[in-house]
Write a protein that holds these residues in place. Structure first.
Motif, PDB file in Angstrom:
ATOM      1  N   GLU A   1      64.556  21.012  21.452  1.00 46.12           N
ATOM      2  CA  GLU A   1      65.094  21.770  20.315  1.00 46.12           C
ATOM      3  C   GLU A   1      64.022  22.738  19.834  1.00 46.12           C
ATOM      4  O   GLU A   1      62.840  22.397  19.828  1.00 46.12           O
ATOM      5  CB  GLU A   1      65.486  20.823  19.180  1.00 46.12           C
ATOM      6  CG  GLU A   1      66.636  19.900  19.545  1.00 46.12           C
ATOM      7  CD  GLU A   1      67.129  19.051  18.369  1.00 46.12           C
ATOM      8  OE1 GLU A   1      68.288  18.629  18.403  1.00 46.12           O
ATOM      9  OE2 GLU A   1      66.350  18.797  17.435  1.00 46.12           O
TER      10      GLU A   1
ATOM     11  N   GLU B   1      71.947  24.684  17.464  1.00 54.30           N
ATOM     12  CA  GLU B   1      71.809  23.382  16.789  1.00 54.30           C
ATOM     13  C   GLU B   1      72.083  23.535  15.293  1.00 54.30           C
ATOM     14  O   GLU B   1      72.557  24.574  14.833  1.00 54.30           O
ATOM     15  CB  GLU B   1      70.406  22.806  17.058  1.00 54.30           C
ATOM     16  CG  GLU B   1      70.409  21.641  18.047  1.00 54.30           C
ATOM     17  CD  GLU B   1      71.048  20.376  17.476  1.00 54.30           C
ATOM     18  OE1 GLU B   1      71.234  20.286  16.242  1.00 54.30           O
ATOM     19  OE2 GLU B   1      71.370  19.462  18.250  1.00 54.30           O
TER      20      GLU B   1
ATOM     21  N   GLU C   1      69.184  24.269  21.280  1.00 56.02           N
ATOM     22  CA  GLU C   1      68.802  23.089  22.086  1.00 56.02           C
ATOM     23  C   GLU C   1      69.160  23.323  23.541  1.00 56.02           C
ATOM     24  O   GLU C   1      70.196  23.922  23.845  1.00 56.02           O
ATOM     25  CB  GLU C   1      69.545  21.845  21.582  1.00 56.02           C
ATOM     26  CG  GLU C   1      69.388  20.656  22.516  1.00 56.02           C
ATOM     27  CD  GLU C   1      70.047  19.378  22.012  1.00 56.02           C
ATOM     28  OE1 GLU C   1      70.122  19.186  20.786  1.00 56.02           O
ATOM     29  OE2 GLU C   1      70.489  18.589  22.857  1.00 56.02           O
TER      30      GLU C   1
ATOM     31  N   GLY D   1      64.868  18.775  11.395  1.00 54.50           N
ATOM     32  CA  GLY D   1      63.748  19.281  12.187  1.00 54.50           C
ATOM     33  C   GLY D   1      64.088  19.419  13.660  1.00 54.50           C
ATOM     34  O   GLY D   1      65.250  19.319  14.067  1.00 54.50           O
TER      35      GLY D   1
ATOM     36  N   GLY E   1      63.845  17.731  17.156  1.00 54.06           N
ATOM     37  CA  GLY E   1      63.588  16.485  17.867  1.00 54.06           C
ATOM     38  C   GLY E   1      63.261  16.790  19.327  1.00 54.06           C
ATOM     39  O   GLY E   1      63.426  17.923  19.803  1.00 54.06           O
TER      40      GLY E   1
ATOM     41  N   HIS F   1      64.291  14.186  21.749  1.00 49.68           N
ATOM     42  CA  HIS F   1      64.803  12.854  22.093  1.00 49.68           C
ATOM     43  C   HIS F   1      64.561  12.553  23.570  1.00 49.68           C
ATOM     44  O   HIS F   1      64.741  13.417  24.426  1.00 49.68           O
ATOM     45  CB  HIS F   1      66.301  12.779  21.808  1.00 49.68           C
ATOM     46  CG  HIS F   1      66.658  13.073  20.378  1.00 49.68           C
ATOM     47  ND1 HIS F   1      67.943  13.066  19.898  1.00 49.68           N
ATOM     48  CD2 HIS F   1      65.873  13.393  19.312  1.00 49.68           C
ATOM     49  CE1 HIS F   1      67.942  13.362  18.602  1.00 49.68           C
ATOM     50  NE2 HIS F   1      66.706  13.568  18.231  1.00 49.68           N
TER      51      HIS F   1
ATOM     52  N   ARG G   1      60.189  15.240   9.333  1.00 51.00           N
ATOM     53  CA  ARG G   1      61.465  15.252  10.082  1.00 51.00           C
ATOM     54  C   ARG G   1      62.182  13.912   9.990  1.00 51.00           C
ATOM     55  O   ARG G   1      63.418  13.864   9.981  1.00 51.00           O
ATOM     56  CB  ARG G   1      61.185  15.574  11.552  1.00 51.00           C
ATOM     57  CG  ARG G   1      62.310  15.212  12.489  1.00 51.00           C
ATOM     58  CD  ARG G   1      61.985  15.463  13.952  1.00 51.00           C
ATOM     59  NE  ARG G   1      62.999  14.855  14.783  1.00 51.00           N
ATOM     60  CZ  ARG G   1      62.855  13.708  15.449  1.00 51.00           C
ATOM     61  NH1 ARG G   1      61.712  13.047  15.420  1.00 51.00           N
ATOM     62  NH2 ARG G   1      63.847  13.222  16.170  1.00 51.00           N
TER      63      ARG G   1
HETATM   64  N1  GLU Z   1      67.472  17.816  15.193  1.00 46.56           N
HETATM   65  C1  GLU Z   1      67.662  16.387  15.211  1.00 46.56           C
HETATM   66  C2  GLU Z   1      66.308  15.691  15.241  1.00 46.56           C
HETATM   67  O1  GLU Z   1      65.405  16.118  14.602  1.00 46.56           O
HETATM   68  C3  GLU Z   1      68.505  15.945  16.370  1.00 46.56           C
HETATM   69  C4  GLU Z   1      69.879  16.514  16.445  1.00 46.56           C
HETATM   70  C5  GLU Z   1      70.594  15.921  17.653  1.00 46.56           C
HETATM   71  O2  GLU Z   1      71.172  14.849  17.532  1.00 46.56           O
HETATM   72  O3  GLU Z   1      70.484  16.475  18.741  1.00 46.56           O
HETATM   73  O4  GLU Z   1      66.099  14.717  15.878  1.00 46.56           O
END
Ligand code: GLU
Ligand code: MG
Length: 461
Positions: free
Chosen positions: A145, A203, A210, A255, A257, A259, A312
């Motif tokens: 992201e 996003e 993203e 914020g 992420g 992931h 975040r």
């Molecule tokens: N922007 C979110 C974060 O800081 C995640 C959003 C998503 O689920 O992709 O983790």
């Protein structure tokens, strides 16, 4: 890897190919413990010498902080010593948005040819090898992201000064229309470089986008996220834009992420498709994920390594701030993703508590270490959770056994310091270096307001 002579011949042929393609420079990157990709560049024509002898580098970078200050650990931090950087030629990539440039990640060795004990990429490989030795086939991938603003953009303390290049709503097609040339160029650059793009979309936060990419073995997944971010940065620059991958671009808002998605297979079969099991997890996958869930408070010092990371990590911001898991629960720190029902490999897990300040090599290695510890100790997952724990009352959360993850870097670092499995996996030198960097960042930002922290770190990653 072949013999030395084969490697030399391979490098010679590669250098000739790069020369014919007009590639003059190769950027060699490693990621430091503060999550910053640092680089040394070499002329492509020196590739054979580089493959043979490596490139010199001071070990002091292992205790660099995100603001380029230098901390010190028991093992590292002085002006003495030298390391050799060896590029992984299998990953060498000609860069689409930086004409005349190629890129390769490096492994770091000492002057005697021994693995440098603080090399994060070698740590990731050691952990991946451990998983393979246990018969597990692990696939991983990071989401990326980022927030775009028009350049030039100084580190203004005032977030209102950010000049976003799009005004369309969250996830809005309007943003795709506004920035269609840019998004096409990002996608094309990634595809040309061999990155398998799965999705790219606007996003939630202002100016935020993203991209998600296909999974790979853990080390390659970490390499690839470095390549993806630097490609986005380069394409953005060519469009007069600046990309921020920082955990918190505007304090208090959603914020960025990073992931981490992962799946486990054994003997060619997914361990996420077991009939009748909780979350369809085969016993080993359940224990692996229980190990990860259990380690999350300590892992936070790896996955959310900056004081900015904690701006975040807010409840109800999809960042997964509660130590719980759930099937397709986007507020659980550990989400089980079911995937398309007819996709035999679609099932996997997502660890939400990662941001792009995390060194991706430490990230994959530490998650594997925690997961294998879970298997070794026969760890069991607690009951899965549905819904957003953030909107439950304190008593209901306690009744369900849902615990908030550390809300400060200090708390996470304390847990990391005491984590025996992580300390053993990382080794004293790397564990100590990470600890030194975290403590230095805590001390540096201790008295700062959230808006100041976000402003100071906004363009660091
Ligand atoms: N922007 C979110 C974060 O800081 C995640 C959003 C998503 O689920 O992709 O983790
Ligand atoms: Mg997202």
């Amino acid at each position: 890897m072949g013999s030395r002579a084969e490697q030399r011949e391979g490098a010679r042929q590669l250098a000739a190919r790069l020369d014919a393609d007009g590639v003059g420079n190769i950027a060699l990157t490693w990621v430091d413990n503060a999550g910053i990709a640092r680089a040394k560049a070499v002329p492509a024509r020196r590739l054979t010498a580089v493959v043979e002898r490596g490139v010199g580098m001071s070990p002091v970078f292992d205790v660099f902080t995100s603001d380029d200050a230098i901390a010190a650990s028991d093992h590292l931090g002085g002006p003495d010593g030298d390391l050799r950087l060896f590029p992984d030629l299998e990953r060498l990539t000609t860069l689409a948005a930086q004409p005349g440039w190629a890129w390769a990640p490096v492994d770091r060795y000492d002057q005697l040819g021994q693995p440098h004990p603080a090399c994060q990429r070698l740590f990731a490989r050691r952990m991946a090898d451990r998983a393979a030795a246990a018969g597990l086939d692990l696939r991983m991938g990071f989401e990326t992201e980022w927030v775009l603003a028009r350049a030039p953009q100084g580190p203004a303390a005032d977030a209102d000064a950010l000049d976003y290049p799009c005004v369309g709503p969250a996830y809005g097609m309007a943003r795709v229309v506004e920035l269609s040339d840019y998004l096409r160029d990002v996608t094309e650059a990634l595809l040309v470089q061999g990155v398998d793009v799965l999705q790219i979309h606007p996003e939630y936060a202002a100016g935020q986008f993203e991209v998600s990419t296909a999974p790979h073995d853990p080390v390659r997944a970490a390499d690839e996220v470095v390549l993806v971010r630097e490609t986005i940065r380069a394409v953005s620059a060519r469009h007069g834009l600046r990309a921020s991958f920082a955990p918190s671009v505007v304090a208090g808002e959603v914020g960025n992420g990073a992931h981490l998605h992962l799946s486990l297979r054994r003997d060619g079969a997914s361990l996420h498709r077991a009939a009748g099991a909780d979350g369809a997890l085969a016993p080993d996958a359940a224990s692996f994920l229980a190990g990860v869930l259990d380690a999350l408070p300590a892992l936070l010092a790896i996955s959310c390594p900056s004081p900015a990371s904690y701006l975040r990590l807010l409840p109800s911001h999809w960042a997964g701030v509660y130590q719980c898991w759930g099937v397709e629960n986007r507020e659980a720190a550990l989400r089980l993703v079911t995937g398309a029902p007819d996709d035999p490999d679609g099932g996997h897990a997502e660890v939400k508590t990662f941001d792009a300040a995390a060194n991706p090599y430490l990230a994959v290695g530490a998650v594997i270490a925690a997961g294998l510890h879970g298997i070794d100790t026969g760890a069991r997952l607690p009951a899965p959770q549905t819904g957003d724990p953030g909107i439950l009352g304190v008593r209901e959360r306690a009744r369900r056994g849902i615990v908030r993850l550390p809300a400060t870097l200090t708390e996470a670092t304390d847990r990391f310091e005491k984590s025996t499995p992580l300390r053993e996996a990382l080794g004293e030198v790397l564990h100590g270096a990470v600890l030194a960097v975290r403590r230095a960042e805590e001390a540096h930002f201790a008295e700062w307001e959230p808006a100041q922290i976000a402003a100071a770190t906004r363009w660091r990653w």
